[in-house]
Design a protein around this motif. Sequence first.
Motif, PDB file in Angstrom:
ATOM      1  N   SER A  35       0.828  -1.207   0.000  1.00  0.00           N
ATOM      2  CA  SER A  35       0.000   0.000   0.000  1.00  0.00           C
ATOM      3  C   SER A  35       0.861   1.256   0.000  1.00  0.00           C
ATOM      4  CB  SER A  35      -0.889   0.031   1.244  1.00  0.00           C
ATOM      5  OG  SER A  35      -1.704  -1.115   1.323  1.00  0.00           O
ATOM      6  N   TYR A  37       0.512   5.158   1.408  1.00  0.00           N
ATOM      7  CA  TYR A  37      -0.204   6.077   2.277  1.00  0.00           C
ATOM      8  C   TYR A  37       0.438   7.457   2.132  1.00  0.00           C
ATOM      9  CZ  TYR A  37      -2.581   2.376   4.935  1.00  0.00           C
ATOM     10  OH  TYR A  37      -3.377   1.330   5.320  1.00  0.00           O
ATOM     11  N   GLN A  39       0.691  11.453   4.356  1.00  0.00           N
ATOM     12  CA  GLN A  39       0.366  12.240   5.534  1.00  0.00           C
ATOM     13  C   GLN A  39       0.742  13.687   5.284  1.00  0.00           C
ATOM     14  OE1 GLN A  39       2.026  10.812   9.232  1.00  0.00           O
ATOM     15  NE2 GLN A  39       0.395  11.809  10.397  1.00  0.00           N
ATOM     16  N   ARG A  45      -2.572  10.059   8.740  1.00  0.00           N
ATOM     17  CA  ARG A  45      -2.064   9.301   7.594  1.00  0.00           C
ATOM     18  C   ARG A  45      -3.261   8.638   6.909  1.00  0.00           C
ATOM     19  NH1 ARG A  45       3.428   5.948   8.444  1.00  0.00           N
ATOM     20  NH2 ARG A  45       3.897   8.019   9.319  1.00  0.00           N
ATOM     21  N   GLU A  46      -3.299   8.698   5.576  1.00  0.00           N
ATOM     22  CA  GLU A  46      -4.432   8.144   4.847  1.00  0.00           C
ATOM     23  C   GLU A  46      -3.964   7.207   3.742  1.00  0.00           C
ATOM     24  OE1 GLU A  46      -6.766  10.999   2.681  1.00  0.00           O
ATOM     25  OE2 GLU A  46      -5.021  11.926   1.736  1.00  0.00           O
ATOM     26  N   LEU A  47      -4.798   6.197   3.482  1.00  0.00           N
ATOM     27  CA  LEU A  47      -4.511   5.255   2.409  1.00  0.00           C
ATOM     28  C   LEU A  47      -4.729   5.937   1.062  1.00  0.00           C
ATOM     29  CD1 LEU A  47      -3.943   2.324   1.434  1.00  0.00           C
ATOM     30  CD2 LEU A  47      -6.411   1.943   1.599  1.00  0.00           C
ATOM     31  N   ARG A  50      -3.607   0.694  -3.096  1.00  0.00           N
ATOM     32  CA  ARG A  50      -3.120  -0.617  -2.684  1.00  0.00           C
ATOM     33  C   ARG A  50      -3.116  -1.539  -3.894  1.00  0.00           C
ATOM     34  NH1 ARG A  50      -6.007  -1.748   2.069  1.00  0.00           N
ATOM     35  NH2 ARG A  50      -7.836  -1.869   0.746  1.00  0.00           N
ATOM     36  N   TRP A 106       6.734   0.003   7.676  1.00  0.00           N
ATOM     37  CA  TRP A 106       6.656   1.248   6.917  1.00  0.00           C
ATOM     38  C   TRP A 106       8.041   1.674   6.451  1.00  0.00           C
ATOM     39  CZ3 TRP A 106       1.912   3.699   6.292  1.00  0.00           C
ATOM     40  CH2 TRP A 106       0.867   3.253   7.109  1.00  0.00           C
TER      41      TRP A 106
END
Length: 116
Positions: A35, A37, A39, A45-47, A50, A106
């Motif tokens: 994925s 993400y 921020q 933090r957002e997706l 994916r 991450w």
Amino acid sequence: QVQLVESGGGLVQPGGSLRLSCAASGFTFSYYAISWYRQAPGADRELVARVRENGAGTDYALSVKGRFTISRDNAKNTVYLQMNSLKPEDTAVYYCKVAPWGRDYWGHGTQVTVSS
């Protein structure tokens, strides 16, 4: 150990394009979804997108659908995020994430700034 290294960020004008890369190691890359993400300052933090293990299945946030494309090269252990028609609101640090063995890993992120 699992390592994710993002690259490709930078400063771009509105309407421009960038391609981010996420190079992975330390796990069997082809087994897992990856994925992206992001921020932005002061935000959660957002997706963003994916891609499934085989690359055939993808998901996108509504805010980027039609502008961003996620893809992967399992031979190179790398995931890409092609970003077109960039907007100032796309400004953020972009991270890739993988979750082998039920734990999230991450990268350190790459900064994308969209500004004139």
